[in-house]
Motif scaffolding. Structure first.
Motif, PDB file in Angstrom:
ATOM      1  N   GLY A  44      25.608   6.149  17.348  1.00  0.00           N
ATOM      2  CA  GLY A  44      25.996   7.373  16.959  1.00  0.00           C
ATOM      3  C   GLY A  44      26.881   7.791  15.806  1.00  0.00           C
ATOM      4  O   GLY A  44      27.151   8.826  15.622  1.00  0.00           O
ATOM      5  N   GLY A  46      26.164   7.677  12.586  1.00  0.00           N
ATOM      6  CA  GLY A  46      25.601   8.361  11.655  1.00  0.00           C
ATOM      7  C   GLY A  46      24.601   7.422  10.759  1.00  0.00           C
ATOM      8  O   GLY A  46      24.004   7.817   9.492  1.00  0.00           O
ATOM      9  N   LYS A  47      24.432   6.178  10.942  1.00  0.00           N
ATOM     10  CA  LYS A  47      23.602   5.207  10.299  1.00  0.00           C
ATOM     11  C   LYS A  47      22.414   5.387   9.911  1.00  0.00           C
ATOM     12  O   LYS A  47      21.678   5.637   8.803  1.00  0.00           O
ATOM     13  CB  LYS A  47      23.963   3.668  10.757  1.00  0.00           C
ATOM     14  CG  LYS A  47      25.373   3.571  11.225  1.00  0.00           C
ATOM     15  CD  LYS A  47      25.267   1.991  11.652  1.00  0.00           C
ATOM     16  CE  LYS A  47      24.681   1.717  12.921  1.00  0.00           C
ATOM     17  NZ  LYS A  47      25.240   2.557  14.127  1.00  0.00           N
ATOM     18  N   SER A  48      21.885   5.619  11.154  1.00  0.00           N
ATOM     19  CA  SER A  48      20.146   6.101  10.990  1.00  0.00           C
ATOM     20  C   SER A  48      19.849   7.376  10.371  1.00  0.00           C
ATOM     21  O   SER A  48      19.126   7.323   9.477  1.00  0.00           O
ATOM     22  CB  SER A  48      19.470   6.144  12.251  1.00  0.00           C
ATOM     23  OG  SER A  48      19.438   4.935  13.022  1.00  0.00           O
ATOM     24  N   VAL A  49      20.641   8.608  10.479  1.00  0.00           N
ATOM     25  CA  VAL A  49      20.510   9.550   9.817  1.00  0.00           C
ATOM     26  C   VAL A  49      20.649   9.568   8.219  1.00  0.00           C
ATOM     27  O   VAL A  49      20.296  10.242   7.516  1.00  0.00           O
ATOM     28  CB  VAL A  49      21.716  11.011  10.502  1.00  0.00           C
ATOM     29  CG1 VAL A  49      21.361  12.113   9.642  1.00  0.00           C
ATOM     30  CG2 VAL A  49      21.232  10.976  12.182  1.00  0.00           C
TER      31      VAL A  49
HETATM   32  N1  LIG Z   1      16.892  14.572  16.186  1.00  0.00           N
HETATM   33  C1  LIG Z   1      18.365  14.677  16.338  1.00  0.00           C
HETATM   34  N2  LIG Z   1      18.667  15.662  17.243  1.00  0.00           N
HETATM   35  C2  LIG Z   1      20.025  16.124  17.191  1.00  0.00           C
HETATM   36  N3  LIG Z   1      20.957  15.165  16.940  1.00  0.00           N
HETATM   37  C3  LIG Z   1      20.561  13.946  16.455  1.00  0.00           C
HETATM   38  C4  LIG Z   1      19.261  13.581  16.211  1.00  0.00           C
HETATM   39  N4  LIG Z   1      19.254  12.345  15.667  1.00  0.00           N
HETATM   40  C5  LIG Z   1      20.459  12.050  15.532  1.00  0.00           C
HETATM   41  N5  LIG Z   1      21.263  12.940  16.022  1.00  0.00           N
HETATM   42  C6  LIG Z   1      22.808  12.613  16.160  1.00  0.00           C
HETATM   43  O1  LIG Z   1      23.316  12.313  14.940  1.00  0.00           O
HETATM   44  C7  LIG Z   1      24.219  11.427  15.143  1.00  0.00           C
HETATM   45  C8  LIG Z   1      24.107  10.217  14.257  1.00  0.00           C
HETATM   46  O2  LIG Z   1      22.918   9.694  15.029  1.00  0.00           O
HETATM   47  P1  LIG Z   1      22.413   8.261  14.240  1.00  0.00           P
HETATM   48  O3  LIG Z   1      22.287   8.312  12.745  1.00  0.00           O
HETATM   49  O4  LIG Z   1      20.946   8.141  15.124  1.00  0.00           O
HETATM   50  O5  LIG Z   1      23.553   7.198  14.794  1.00  0.00           O
HETATM   51  P2  LIG Z   1      23.446   5.554  14.648  1.00  0.00           P
HETATM   52  O6  LIG Z   1      22.231   5.390  13.768  1.00  0.00           O
HETATM   53  O7  LIG Z   1      24.666   5.198  13.746  1.00  0.00           O
HETATM   54  O8  LIG Z   1      23.280   5.019  15.992  1.00  0.00           O
HETATM   55  C9  LIG Z   1      24.551  11.298  16.693  1.00  0.00           C
HETATM   56  O9  LIG Z   1      25.587  12.172  17.146  1.00  0.00           O
HETATM   57  C10 LIG Z   1      23.326  11.744  17.121  1.00  0.00           C
HETATM   58  O10 LIG Z   1      23.240  12.129  18.444  1.00  0.00           O
END
Ligand SMILES: Nc1ncnc2c1ncn2[C@@H]1O[C@H](COP(=O)(O)OP(=O)(O)O)[C@@H](O)[C@H]1O
Ligand SMILES: [Mg+2]
Length: 340
Positions: A44, A46-49
């Motif tokens: 959560g 923000g790594k994947s985003v």
């Molecule tokens: N498709 C989406 N819709 C709404 N919120 C999202 C979506 N994808 C990710 N998030 C939110 O964005 C934040 C960062 O997520 P993410 O980058 O996946 O985290 P990590 O990869 O570090 O586990 C989290 O709060 C997650 O809930």
């Protein structure tokens, strides 16, 4: 140094029925040619985003709402889907956590990798494509490569499927390979093989790697530099040596304390970081880690710390590094000899 990737003040949000999820809130970093950089942080953070923003592959309502992403000097924010398709695969490619969701179950694996080659070079004949796919399968150590081309994804084990995904990502010799938790779904011995494989293909091909994981221990195996993410921000950046020897952010210290130490007594209890990540619709005004931080002072709850430079390539978003702050009980100064 030659920047392959230059991310400047990236902001990425999702519009949901409950509000704007501010997933990435101002992230800046560079990746140099041939460098392997790690991005770590709990789920959560923000790594994947961040990586999907680089790929311009944000799902649903995800939007880059500010900042810049330059790949090989060219701005990607605002490019059309068509322009991005010519860049993806060739300049930047990504490996995801779960290969089953990215492989088509109905098409033989050899054909899927062949398609990737074809999409960037329409002049390749079928025979040439097959020969290239066999080479790629051999490169990622898929045994009996020539016989496995016609197999379907379900005929492979999880580790072998991940090798197919790596082969596909490497097919067009990308300058930058983004691997998002590529070993998380695999068991430990297979994880280790995949990491070794990634290290050797990086050496062979000389590309840059952005390796994303929640496990600092994994980063130590593969990366020379680390970005520690939390609450949509980079909390610390350092080379791999400094991150372990002189962590500056209490969050980084917490991550280090929670690494399972395989060499030690397996029963030794790990110290997880207590508390849970912030609400990204209403992120806190101050440091996002402050509510969980054992050293938090009042300013930490009130004001977002800026990036403090602490040495060559080492920086941290933490008020404890503020030289102008009153020195009362600064734990970083008392910590030097002892434990975190
Ligand atoms: N498709 C989406 N819709 C709404 N919120 C999202 C979506 N994808 C990710 N998030 C939110 O964005 C934040 C960062 O997520 P993410 O980058 O996946 O985290 P990590 O990869 O570090 O586990 C989290 O709060 C997650 O809930
Ligand atoms: Mg993720």
């Amino acid at each position: 140094m030659e920047h392959i990737l230059e991310v400047q003040d990236l902001h990425t949000s999702f519009l949901t029925s409950s509000g704007e999820v501010k997933a990435v809130r101002g992230v800046s970093f560079t990746v140099e040619k041939g460098e392997s950089i790690g991005i770590v942080g709990e789920s959560g953070s923000g790594k994947s985003v961040t990586s999907l923003s680089v790929m311009q592959l944000l799902a649903g309502t995800g939007r880059i709402v500010g900042g810049s992403v330059k790949l090989n000097g060219r701005e990607l924010v605002g490019l059309s889907a068509k322009e991005m398709r010519t860049i993806r695969g060739k300049e930047v490619a990504m490996i995801f956590q779960d290969p089953m969701t990215s492989l088509n179950p109905l098409i033989p694996v050899g054909e899927q990798v062949g398609e990737m080659l074809w999409s960037h070079d329409k002049a390749l004949s079928k025979a040439e494509r097959e020969a290239r796919v066999v080479d790629l399968f051999q490169m990622v150590r898929i045994p009996e490569a020539d016989k496995r081309l016609k197999s379907f994804p379900h005929e492979f084990s999880g580790g072998m499927r991940q090798r197919v995904m790596i082969a596909m990502a490497l097919a067009c010799k990308p300058d930058l390979l983004i691997a998002d938790e590529p070993t998380t779904a695999l068991d430990v011995s297979i994880q280790d093989q995949i990491l070794k494989l990634m290290r050797s293909v990086q050496k062979e091909m000389g590309m840059s790697i952005m390796f994303i994981t929640h496990d600092l221990g994994v980063v130590a195996e593969l990366c020379s530099r680390v970005l520690v993410m939390y609450g949509g921000l980079i909390m610390e950046e350092a080379n791999i040596f400094d991150i372990f020897e002189q962590p500056l952010h209490p969050y980084t210290m917490g991550l280090i304390a929670s690494i399972p130490d395989l060499n030690q007594d397996k029963k030794k209890r790990l110290q997880p970081i207590i508390g849970s990540p912030p609400d990204m619709i209403h992120p806190p005004a101050g440091c996002p880690f402050a509510p969980r931080c054992p050293y938090a002072c009042r300013i930490c709850l009130e004001e977002l710390p800026p990036v403090f430079r602490a040495g060559e390539g080492h920086s941290s978003r933490c008020w404890l590094l503020d030289e102008d702050a009153p020195s009362t009980g600064n734990p970083l100064k008392n910590r030097k000899e002892g434990q975190p």
